[in-house]
Enzyme design. Structure first.
Site, PDB file in Angstrom:
ATOM      1  N   CYS A 108      46.226  26.517  31.807  1.00  0.00           N
ATOM      2  CA  CYS A 108      46.836  27.341  32.781  1.00  0.00           C
ATOM      3  C   CYS A 108      47.462  26.453  33.817  1.00  0.00           C
ATOM      4  O   CYS A 108      48.404  27.101  34.452  1.00  0.00           O
ATOM      5  CB  CYS A 108      45.813  28.194  33.372  1.00  0.00           C
ATOM      6  SG  CYS A 108      45.124  29.303  32.393  1.00  0.00           S
ATOM      7  N   HIS A 242      47.868  30.327  40.695  1.00  0.00           N
ATOM      8  CA  HIS A 242      47.802  30.887  39.308  1.00  0.00           C
ATOM      9  C   HIS A 242      46.950  32.153  39.545  1.00  0.00           C
ATOM     10  O   HIS A 242      46.077  32.487  40.058  1.00  0.00           O
ATOM     11  CB  HIS A 242      46.805  29.899  38.609  1.00  0.00           C
ATOM     12  CG  HIS A 242      46.394  30.492  37.318  1.00  0.00           C
ATOM     13  ND1 HIS A 242      47.215  31.213  36.375  1.00  0.00           N
ATOM     14  CD2 HIS A 242      45.248  30.296  36.806  1.00  0.00           C
ATOM     15  CE1 HIS A 242      46.400  31.478  35.430  1.00  0.00           C
ATOM     16  NE2 HIS A 242      45.345  31.053  35.308  1.00  0.00           N
ATOM     17  N   ASN A 272      46.031  37.803  33.723  1.00  0.00           N
ATOM     18  CA  ASN A 272      46.030  36.479  33.815  1.00  0.00           C
ATOM     19  C   ASN A 272      47.113  35.993  32.671  1.00  0.00           C
ATOM     20  O   ASN A 272      46.737  36.090  31.438  1.00  0.00           O
ATOM     21  CB  ASN A 272      44.717  35.824  33.656  1.00  0.00           C
ATOM     22  CG  ASN A 272      44.770  34.216  33.321  1.00  0.00           C
ATOM     23  OD1 ASN A 272      45.900  33.545  33.294  1.00  0.00           O
ATOM     24  ND2 ASN A 272      43.568  33.647  33.583  1.00  0.00           N
TER      25      ASN A 272
HETATM   26  N1  COA Z   1      33.216  45.703  32.648  1.00  0.00           N
HETATM   27  C1  COA Z   1      32.285  46.256  33.092  1.00  0.00           C
HETATM   28  N2  COA Z   1      31.198  45.507  33.264  1.00  0.00           N
HETATM   29  C2  COA Z   1      31.430  44.449  32.917  1.00  0.00           C
HETATM   30  C3  COA Z   1      32.677  43.846  32.567  1.00  0.00           C
HETATM   31  C4  COA Z   1      33.749  44.752  32.313  1.00  0.00           C
HETATM   32  N3  COA Z   1      35.064  44.521  31.980  1.00  0.00           N
HETATM   33  N4  COA Z   1      32.632  42.499  32.041  1.00  0.00           N
HETATM   34  C5  COA Z   1      31.217  42.148  32.569  1.00  0.00           C
HETATM   35  N5  COA Z   1      30.656  43.307  32.927  1.00  0.00           N
HETATM   36  C6  COA Z   1      29.216  43.347  33.406  1.00  0.00           C
HETATM   37  C7  COA Z   1      28.349  42.122  32.936  1.00  0.00           C
HETATM   38  O1  COA Z   1      27.845  42.632  31.591  1.00  0.00           O
HETATM   39  C8  COA Z   1      27.268  42.150  33.827  1.00  0.00           C
HETATM   40  O2  COA Z   1      26.416  43.020  33.795  1.00  0.00           O
HETATM   41  P1  COA Z   1      24.822  42.958  34.097  1.00  0.00           P
HETATM   42  O3  COA Z   1      24.590  42.475  35.576  1.00  0.00           O
HETATM   43  O4  COA Z   1      24.354  44.096  33.411  1.00  0.00           O
HETATM   44  O5  COA Z   1      24.472  41.555  33.065  1.00  0.00           O
HETATM   45  C9  COA Z   1      28.085  42.428  35.049  1.00  0.00           C
HETATM   46  O6  COA Z   1      29.270  43.198  34.961  1.00  0.00           O
HETATM   47  C10 COA Z   1      28.460  41.123  36.120  1.00  0.00           C
HETATM   48  O7  COA Z   1      29.074  40.142  35.217  1.00  0.00           O
HETATM   49  P2  COA Z   1      29.327  38.812  35.472  1.00  0.00           P
HETATM   50  O8  COA Z   1      29.900  38.057  34.735  1.00  0.00           O
HETATM   51  O9  COA Z   1      28.298  38.055  36.558  1.00  0.00           O
HETATM   52  O10 COA Z   1      30.618  39.230  36.738  1.00  0.00           O
HETATM   53  P3  COA Z   1      31.401  38.466  37.677  1.00  0.00           P
HETATM   54  O11 COA Z   1      31.320  39.128  39.029  1.00  0.00           O
HETATM   55  O12 COA Z   1      31.257  37.007  37.945  1.00  0.00           O
HETATM   56  O13 COA Z   1      32.908  38.651  37.258  1.00  0.00           O
HETATM   57  C11 COA Z   1      34.758  37.835  36.175  1.00  0.00           C
HETATM   58  C12 COA Z   1      33.362  38.162  36.064  1.00  0.00           C
HETATM   59  C13 COA Z   1      35.127  37.061  34.868  1.00  0.00           C
HETATM   60  C14 COA Z   1      35.627  38.507  36.686  1.00  0.00           C
HETATM   61  C15 COA Z   1      34.588  36.407  37.137  1.00  0.00           C
HETATM   62  O14 COA Z   1      33.500  35.370  36.792  1.00  0.00           O
HETATM   63  C16 COA Z   1      35.808  35.636  37.103  1.00  0.00           C
HETATM   64  O15 COA Z   1      36.900  35.996  37.768  1.00  0.00           O
HETATM   65  N6  COA Z   1      35.774  34.412  36.829  1.00  0.00           N
HETATM   66  C17 COA Z   1      36.962  33.394  36.619  1.00  0.00           C
HETATM   67  C18 COA Z   1      37.644  33.800  35.538  1.00  0.00           C
HETATM   68  C19 COA Z   1      39.162  33.057  35.339  1.00  0.00           C
HETATM   69  O16 COA Z   1      39.906  32.984  36.460  1.00  0.00           O
HETATM   70  N7  COA Z   1      39.521  32.758  34.112  1.00  0.00           N
HETATM   71  C20 COA Z   1      40.644  31.916  33.932  1.00  0.00           C
HETATM   72  C21 COA Z   1      40.531  30.503  34.308  1.00  0.00           C
HETATM   73  S1  COA Z   1      42.218  29.898  33.866  1.00  0.00           S
END
Ligand code: COA
Length: 317
Positions: A108, A242, A272
């Site tokens: 990215c 980004h 993204n």
């Molecule tokens: N819809 C509903 N629930 C979802 C879901 C979705 N699309 N995706 C995950 N969940 C659930 C999980 O299963 C989890 O459930 P649980 O508590 O019962 O286990 C809960 O939501 C929390 O998941 P978690 O992964 O801890 O959420 P989070 O607050 O960390 O958010 C991201 C997840 C991916 C949005 C976040 O971690 C993020 O933005 N990370 C950076 C990603 C990024 O920028 N990547 C590109 C880099 S170039």
């Protein structure tokens, strides 16, 4: 170098959060709260090289040059249907340029790595006018049955034409090998001699780890560049970050103790788009007339590797 033109192209198909609810155990509310995304453009019938070419031609037109003036093409790309030749070579043929071409894969952060390479090449006197394209289709790397990852991405291409100038105030690139955090592995053609085990798997991402690393590394890059340039955070008109996640952008804004008026975003509508995101947002600001001559802009991105790239540029157009 200085940027003299920008362009972008996105697939026609718009996938809303409501459309994802139809086949995933997810909700519009969850996606908006955790990511800030409401929709994303997703490749269906288009080829990525056609989007890349469209973005390139728009940037060339915006720059007031012709394909014959381009004497180097750098394309930032993680995946597309071609393993070889590079996308830059395909773009060269499609726009009718005659110059050396190279692809760069810094995930990215790739658009900023490519701008930095373009600056080096101009400084060395080996090129005068360079086309930098970032074209990405991350929706082809993820498992569309996995709600935790497929909702996050969109496809698209952004481009910039750069030429001789003094508009790059500073740049900073970093890489820390952290492949366990974010990767996508494919298998190659079998041979009669392969004995090692290979397995193709969709993209893996440790979202929480990436989130933390992104906020810390991007804020660190920006602070370092501001200090080196003797600038204060508020001296920057726009931080073009980004567009991975709205909460990451808000956290970086908080680290710099600024308000969100300095942080334009379009993640709500594109998701993204990997290295294309900074280029697409830059083009939106340019075409919406939001950039004035003399404005200082920070570009900052982070991605698999773990790579980061950031730069301060003055808008001279
Ligand atoms: N819809 C509903 N629930 C979802 C879901 C979705 N699309 N995706 C995950 N969940 C659930 C999980 O299963 C989890 O459930 P649980 O508590 O019962 O286990 C809960 O939501 C929390 O998941 P978690 O992964 O801890 O959420 P989070 O607050 O960390 O958010 C991201 C997840 C991916 C949005 C976040 O971690 C993020 O933005 N990370 C950076 C990603 C990024 O920028 N990547 C590109 C880099 S170039």
């Amino acid at each position: 170098m200085k940027i003299i033109g920008t362009g972008r192209a996105n697939p026609a198909k718009i996938v809303t959060n409501a459309m994802l609810e139809e086949f995933l155990d997810t909700s519009d509310e969850w996606i908006r709260e955790r990511t800030g995304m409401t929709e994303r453009h997703v490749i269906s019938s288009e080829k990525l090289e056609d989007l890349a070419t469209e973005a390139a031609l728009k940037a060339i037109e915006n720059a007031g040059v012709t394909p014959a003036d381009i004497d180097y093409i750098i394309c930032s790309n993680v995946v597309n249907e071609y393993i070889t030749p590079g996308l830059s070579c395909i773009i060269q043929g499609a726009i009718g340029a005659k110059c050396a071409c190279v692809d760069v894969n810094a995930a990215c952060s790739g658009f900023i790595y490519a701008l930095d390479m373009a600056d080096d090449r101009i400084k060395s006197g080996k090129a005068k006018t360079i086309l930098v394209v970032a074209a990405e289709e991350p929706t082809r790397m993820v498992d569309w049955k996995d709600r935790s990852i497929c909702v996050l991405f969109g496809d698209g291409a952004g481009a910039a034409v750069v030429t001789e100038g003094d508009a790059l105030i500073g740049s900073r690139l970093t890489t820390v090998s952290k492949t366990e955090c974010l990767h996508y592995v494919r298998t190659l053609e079998p041979t009669p001699y392969i004995t090692k085990e290979e397995e193709a798997k969709p993209m893996y991402m440790n979202g929480r780890e990436v989130f933390k690393t992104a906020v810390l590394s991007s804020s660190r890059d920006i602070r370092t560049l501001l200090d080196e340039a003797g600038l204060q955070p508020a001296d920057i008109k726009y931080y073009i970050l980004h567009q991975a996640n709205m909460r990451i952008i808000e956290a970086i804004c908080g680290q710099l103790k600024l308000d969100m008026s300095h942080f334009p975003t379009n993640v709500a509508h594109y998701g993204n788009t990997s290295s294309a995101s900074v280029a697409i947002l830059l083009d939106e600001l340019n075409r919406d007339g939001k950039l004035q001559k003399g404005d200082k802009l920070v570009l900052s991105a982070f991605g698999a590797g773990f790579t980061t790239g950031a730069c301060i540029i003055e808008w001279t157009k």
